[in-house]
Motif scaffolding. Structure first.
Motif, PDB file in Angstrom:
ATOM      1  N   LEU A   1       1.427  -3.762 -15.722  1.00  0.00           N
ATOM      2  CA  LEU A   1       0.890  -4.298 -14.469  1.00  0.00           C
ATOM      3  C   LEU A   1       1.310  -3.445 -13.276  1.00  0.00           C
ATOM      4  O   LEU A   1       0.504  -3.194 -12.364  1.00  0.00           O
ATOM      5  CB  LEU A   1       1.347  -5.740 -14.269  1.00  0.00           C
ATOM      6  CG  LEU A   1       0.679  -6.784 -15.160  1.00  0.00           C
ATOM      7  CD1 LEU A   1       1.321  -8.151 -14.969  1.00  0.00           C
ATOM      8  CD2 LEU A   1      -0.812  -6.857 -14.865  1.00  0.00           C
ATOM      9  N   ILE A   2       2.551  -2.987 -13.278  1.00  0.00           N
ATOM     10  CA  ILE A   2       3.026  -2.131 -12.186  1.00  0.00           C
ATOM     11  C   ILE A   2       2.236  -0.821 -12.169  1.00  0.00           C
ATOM     12  O   ILE A   2       1.807  -0.352 -11.110  1.00  0.00           O
ATOM     13  CB  ILE A   2       4.549  -1.879 -12.307  1.00  0.00           C
ATOM     14  CG1 ILE A   2       5.303  -3.184 -12.025  1.00  0.00           C
ATOM     15  CG2 ILE A   2       5.004  -0.767 -11.368  1.00  0.00           C
ATOM     16  CD1 ILE A   2       6.782  -3.118 -12.334  1.00  0.00           C
ATOM     17  N   ILE A   3       2.047  -0.234 -13.356  1.00  0.00           N
ATOM     18  CA  ILE A   3       1.291   1.019 -13.441  1.00  0.00           C
ATOM     19  C   ILE A   3      -0.129   0.806 -12.926  1.00  0.00           C
ATOM     20  O   ILE A   3      -0.642   1.607 -12.135  1.00  0.00           O
ATOM     21  CB  ILE A   3       1.290   1.575 -14.886  1.00  0.00           C
ATOM     22  CG1 ILE A   3       2.699   2.056 -15.252  1.00  0.00           C
ATOM     23  CG2 ILE A   3       0.260   2.683 -15.042  1.00  0.00           C
ATOM     24  CD1 ILE A   3       2.869   2.435 -16.709  1.00  0.00           C
ATOM     25  N   TRP A   4      -0.789  -0.267 -13.339  1.00  0.00           N
ATOM     26  CA  TRP A   4      -2.151  -0.540 -12.881  1.00  0.00           C
ATOM     27  C   TRP A   4      -2.195  -0.797 -11.381  1.00  0.00           C
ATOM     28  O   TRP A   4      -3.146  -0.395 -10.695  1.00  0.00           O
ATOM     29  CB  TRP A   4      -2.764  -1.718 -13.643  1.00  0.00           C
ATOM     30  CG  TRP A   4      -3.339  -1.266 -14.949  1.00  0.00           C
ATOM     31  CD1 TRP A   4      -2.842  -1.500 -16.190  1.00  0.00           C
ATOM     32  CD2 TRP A   4      -4.502  -0.461 -15.134  1.00  0.00           C
ATOM     33  NE1 TRP A   4      -3.621  -0.894 -17.144  1.00  0.00           N
ATOM     34  CE2 TRP A   4      -4.661  -0.242 -16.516  1.00  0.00           C
ATOM     35  CE3 TRP A   4      -5.436   0.110 -14.291  1.00  0.00           C
ATOM     36  CZ2 TRP A   4      -5.692   0.509 -17.046  1.00  0.00           C
ATOM     37  CZ3 TRP A   4      -6.474   0.856 -14.820  1.00  0.00           C
ATOM     38  CH2 TRP A   4      -6.585   1.041 -16.191  1.00  0.00           C
ATOM     39  N   ALA A   5      -1.183  -1.456 -10.847  1.00  0.00           N
ATOM     40  CA  ALA A   5      -1.128  -1.696  -9.399  1.00  0.00           C
ATOM     41  C   ALA A   5      -1.013  -0.375  -8.639  1.00  0.00           C
ATOM     42  O   ALA A   5      -1.686  -0.160  -7.624  1.00  0.00           O
ATOM     43  CB  ALA A   5       0.035  -2.613  -9.063  1.00  0.00           C
TER      44      ALA A   5
ATOM     45  N   ILE B   1      -6.285   4.732  -6.059  1.00  0.00           N
ATOM     46  CA  ILE B   1      -7.756   4.788  -6.040  1.00  0.00           C
ATOM     47  C   ILE B   1      -8.282   4.211  -4.725  1.00  0.00           C
ATOM     48  O   ILE B   1      -9.165   4.801  -4.097  1.00  0.00           O
ATOM     49  CB  ILE B   1      -8.349   4.042  -7.253  1.00  0.00           C
ATOM     50  CG1 ILE B   1      -8.057   4.828  -8.534  1.00  0.00           C
ATOM     51  CG2 ILE B   1      -9.856   3.821  -7.077  1.00  0.00           C
ATOM     52  CD1 ILE B   1      -8.419   4.096  -9.804  1.00  0.00           C
ATOM     53  N   TYR B   2      -7.726   3.092  -4.283  1.00  0.00           N
ATOM     54  CA  TYR B   2      -8.153   2.487  -3.025  1.00  0.00           C
ATOM     55  C   TYR B   2      -7.881   3.445  -1.861  1.00  0.00           C
ATOM     56  O   TYR B   2      -8.737   3.645  -1.002  1.00  0.00           O
ATOM     57  CB  TYR B   2      -7.422   1.156  -2.794  1.00  0.00           C
ATOM     58  CG  TYR B   2      -7.749   0.524  -1.478  1.00  0.00           C
ATOM     59  CD1 TYR B   2      -8.957  -0.144  -1.284  1.00  0.00           C
ATOM     60  CD2 TYR B   2      -6.875   0.619  -0.397  1.00  0.00           C
ATOM     61  CE1 TYR B   2      -9.278  -0.698  -0.074  1.00  0.00           C
ATOM     62  CE2 TYR B   2      -7.184   0.065   0.826  1.00  0.00           C
ATOM     63  CZ  TYR B   2      -8.382  -0.590   0.985  1.00  0.00           C
ATOM     64  OH  TYR B   2      -8.702  -1.136   2.195  1.00  0.00           O
ATOM     65  N   TRP B   3      -6.701   4.052  -1.853  1.00  0.00           N
ATOM     66  CA  TRP B   3      -6.347   4.995  -0.796  1.00  0.00           C
ATOM     67  C   TRP B   3      -7.297   6.197  -0.808  1.00  0.00           C
ATOM     68  O   TRP B   3      -7.757   6.638   0.240  1.00  0.00           O
ATOM     69  CB  TRP B   3      -4.898   5.451  -0.967  1.00  0.00           C
ATOM     70  CG  TRP B   3      -4.523   6.524   0.004  1.00  0.00           C
ATOM     71  CD1 TRP B   3      -4.182   6.371   1.315  1.00  0.00           C
ATOM     72  CD2 TRP B   3      -4.471   7.922  -0.256  1.00  0.00           C
ATOM     73  NE1 TRP B   3      -3.932   7.580   1.890  1.00  0.00           N
ATOM     74  CE2 TRP B   3      -4.096   8.559   0.941  1.00  0.00           C
ATOM     75  CE3 TRP B   3      -4.695   8.700  -1.380  1.00  0.00           C
ATOM     76  CZ2 TRP B   3      -3.956   9.937   1.033  1.00  0.00           C
ATOM     77  CZ3 TRP B   3      -4.543  10.073  -1.279  1.00  0.00           C
ATOM     78  CH2 TRP B   3      -4.177  10.669  -0.087  1.00  0.00           C
ATOM     79  N   ALA B   4      -7.601   6.714  -2.002  1.00  0.00           N
ATOM     80  CA  ALA B   4      -8.482   7.880  -2.112  1.00  0.00           C
ATOM     81  C   ALA B   4      -9.871   7.558  -1.568  1.00  0.00           C
ATOM     82  O   ALA B   4     -10.494   8.391  -0.888  1.00  0.00           O
ATOM     83  CB  ALA B   4      -8.567   8.348  -3.556  1.00  0.00           C
TER      84      ALA B   4
END
Length: 188
Positions: free
Chosen positions: A13-17, A23-26
């Motif tokens: 979950l941490i990795i996916w977060a 991705i959101y930042w990009a």
């Protein structure tokens, strides 16, 4: 026994977060037509210092070159880019063209190459009709000779056409190129 699975799920979950955040930042820093037009409005060049104008030219050119062809065309059609360009001194106009023309013409050739032959012929026929409509127009005396930037755009366009267009595209677009050359000869 459940403890290793809980740790594994927690780490996953941490990795996916983290990945989701990246991705959101990009996506948020990727230029869009709206962000380019907003930047143009927020950074007028008319009364800006040479350093600020230079930074604005670099930023707009960089963002414009990152846009796909259709989005770049959207910015161009908004006319905000024209106002920005006209607000630049001649040397900065040249710099802006040097930064944006090669990418813009390459994108245009790629778009023409990807069109179906039918769509390309439709594009050529529409453009040809528009160019022929202005064939006999009397060009004002002060506009008869192309300035250096106008000549640069023409040269870069023809260079891109002859180097980046596929053989099929060259054949389909040839009548338009011939008409453009004919019209340009009338301006010289």
């Amino acid at each position: 026994m459940r403890l290793p699975w809980i740790k594994f799920v927690a780490v996953l979950l941490i990795i996916w977060a983290v990945v989701g955040g990246v991705i959101y930042w990009a996506h948020s820093v990727k230029p869009t037509p709206e962000s380019v037009m907003r930047y143009l409005e927020e950074h007028p060049v008319a009364n800006a210092s040479p350093e600020d104008r230079s930074k604005t030219v670099e930023k707009i050119a960089k963002d414009l070159n990152q846009l796909p062809y259709e989005e770049r065309r959207e910015v161009r059609m908004s006319r905000k880019l024209n106002k920005f360009f006209r607000g630049l001194p001649a040397d900065e106009q040249t710099r802006f063209l040097d930064l944006t023309l090669p990418t813009g013409f390459k994108q245009m050739m790629d778009a023409l190459n990807k069109m179906t032959p039918e769509k390309r012929k439709e594009f050529v026929n529409k453009a040809l009709a528009d160019v022929k409509k202005h064939e006999g127009d009397d060009v004002p005396e002060d506009k008869r000779n192309l300035d250096a930037n106008g000549q640069k755009m023409i040269d870069q366009g023809f260079r891109s056409f002859y180097s980046d267009a596929s053989a099929e595209t060259k054949m389909d677009v040839a009548p338009l190129i011939e008409q453009l050359q004919k019209n340009l000869q009338g301006m010289r």
